[in-house]
Design an enzyme around this catalytic site. Structure first.
Site, PDB file in Angstrom:
ATOM      1  N   GLY A  75       0.808  -1.216   0.000  1.00  0.00           N
ATOM      2  CA  GLY A  75       0.000   0.000   0.000  1.00  0.00           C
ATOM      3  C   GLY A  75       0.836   1.259   0.000  1.00  0.00           C
ATOM      4  N   THR A  76       1.931   1.255   0.759  1.00  0.00           N
ATOM      5  CA  THR A  76       2.838   2.408   0.777  1.00  0.00           C
ATOM      6  C   THR A  76       3.476   2.602  -0.591  1.00  0.00           C
ATOM      7  OG1 THR A  76       3.327   2.092   3.127  1.00  0.00           O
ATOM      8  CG2 THR A  76       4.898   3.397   1.857  1.00  0.00           C
ATOM      9  N   VAL A  77       3.908   1.496  -1.217  1.00  0.00           N
ATOM     10  CA  VAL A  77       4.477   1.577  -2.570  1.00  0.00           C
ATOM     11  C   VAL A  77       3.448   2.161  -3.524  1.00  0.00           C
ATOM     12  CG1 VAL A  77       5.426   0.262  -4.503  1.00  0.00           C
ATOM     13  CG2 VAL A  77       6.060  -0.350  -2.165  1.00  0.00           C
ATOM     14  N   SER A 102       3.425  -6.959   5.559  1.00  0.00           N
ATOM     15  CA  SER A 102       3.221  -8.358   5.916  1.00  0.00           C
ATOM     16  C   SER A 102       3.339  -9.278   4.711  1.00  0.00           C
ATOM     17  CB  SER A 102       1.841  -8.534   6.566  1.00  0.00           C
ATOM     18  OG  SER A 102       0.824  -8.049   5.701  1.00  0.00           O
ATOM     19  N   LYS A 221       5.928  -9.652 -16.690  1.00  0.00           N
ATOM     20  CA  LYS A 221       7.167  -8.884 -16.742  1.00  0.00           C
ATOM     21  C   LYS A 221       6.780  -7.417 -16.593  1.00  0.00           C
ATOM     22  CE  LYS A 221       9.513 -12.610 -17.790  1.00  0.00           C
ATOM     23  NZ  LYS A 221      10.421 -13.252 -16.789  1.00  0.00           N
ATOM     24  N   GLU A 281      -4.945  -1.477  -2.226  1.00  0.00           N
ATOM     25  CA  GLU A 281      -5.770  -0.311  -1.926  1.00  0.00           C
ATOM     26  C   GLU A 281      -7.157  -0.474  -2.554  1.00  0.00           C
ATOM     27  OE1 GLU A 281      -4.590   2.313   0.166  1.00  0.00           O
ATOM     28  OE2 GLU A 281      -3.228   0.612   0.424  1.00  0.00           O
TER      29      GLU A 281
END
Length: 315
Positions: A75-77, A102, A221, A281
């Site tokens: 989610g942060t990414v 996690s 890819k 998200e």
């Protein structure tokens, strides 16, 4: 790691955009201190609430920071990618990842180290590689988007169906009956045609895995300009569900209930809003066009990663 790492360009400090839940972890503070001792001028910015990752990624890029490290889970990414994608391509900083979630599905697919210090070294020193970014209805994803029943209960289910949806075949059937579950009916448009499908699950992959290691897009890819499209049709009996599970075990082969395609884009128009999950998200769309933006982002990851369509002999 076989590749030779080179220090990031000195004409711009690096920022670690760190999920607030991890800010006080001793191993993270130690890793940051060690990386600074090696000569990297790494600044740390901590997120407090939803949207901070987007804002900080924009601020860093607009300030000329050359590398941004997303410190957290998928989610942060996703938030950091969303912030970068709000800018013109020439302004976007190179993205690195410090996996702290996690599942860390995208980081694991890229074969990033999970040790914080080693992950920071790769994020700061690996040769950048241009990768695709997924676009869906004005939102972005870099790993995988899923829609349908699985997106509804991702947080409550775990593998092939918790590995797709989980919890055991009989208990899942009981849950579906108790909920009076109805498939998501809609029209899929693909290059070369369209079809009406009662959907149980739809997955769109740029990366290969989700749900803590479930390989939903085994041919993915991140630099080939193709979406991996996994279509799971609605089933009505325990026998059909068991067949569906067997077919999932044989991806990327297609079967009666599971279809696996590689496409540049796909459009969906449903009778109701489809619950979606983009890199973890949640969102809802009644209709959308999903496509990849080729080479939209510069990513710092090992050049040997299986998610790259080719590896550089220069590293």
């Amino acid at each position: 790691m076989n590749e030779t790492l080179q220090p990031a360009a000195s004409n711009g400090d690096a920022w670690l955009i760190l999920n607030g839940k991890s800010a006080q972890l001793p191993e993270i503070r130690e890793a940051v201190e060690r990386i600074r001792e090696e000569g990297h001028p790494l600044a740390v910015r901590v997120t407090w609430e939803a949207g901070d990752g987007v804002r900080l990624a924009r601020e860093a890029s607009e300030a000329g920071i050359k590398r941004i490290i997303a410190g957290g889970g998928d989610g942060t990414v996703n938030e950091v990618v969303g912030g970068l994608m709000q800018l013109t391509q020439d302004m976007r900083s190179t993205l690195g990842i410090l996996p702290l979630g996690s599942a860390n599905d995208f980081a694991r697919g890229l074969e990033l180290p999970l040790d914080p210090f080693e992950a920071l070294r790769v994020a700061l020193e690996a040769r950048p590689h241009d990768v695709d970014v997924g676009s869906l209805g004005g939102d972005y994803f870099i790993n995988l988007a899923s829609g349908g029943f699985g997106a509804q209960i991702t947080n409550s289910t775990p593998a092939p169906l918790k590995r797709l949806l989980g919890g055991g075949a009989y208990s899942l059937m009981g849950m579906l009956k108790a909920w009076n579950y109805q498939p998501y009916r809609g029209r899929l448009r693909l290059p070369g045609g369209e079809r009406n499908i009662p959907l149980f699950l739809l997955a769109l992959g740029n990366g290969s895995q989700a749900g803590g290691g479930q390989q939903l897009a085994p041919l993915a890819k991140v630099d080939d300009g193709l979406l991996e499209l996994l279509i799971v049709r609605h089933f009505t009996s325990l026998r059909e569900m068991k067949q569906l599970i067997d077919e999932l075990e044989n991806l990327p082969q297609s079967g009666e209930f599971v279809e696996y395609l590689q496409v540049p884009w796909v459009e969906f128009e449903g009778e109701d809003a489809l619950p979606l999950n983009l890199d973890g998200e949640p969102c809802f769309h009644e209709r959308f066009r999903a496509e990849l933006l080729p080479g939209a982002l510069s990513l710092a990851a090992p050049s040997s990663s299986a998610l790259y369509s080719h590896q550089s002999d220069e590293d």
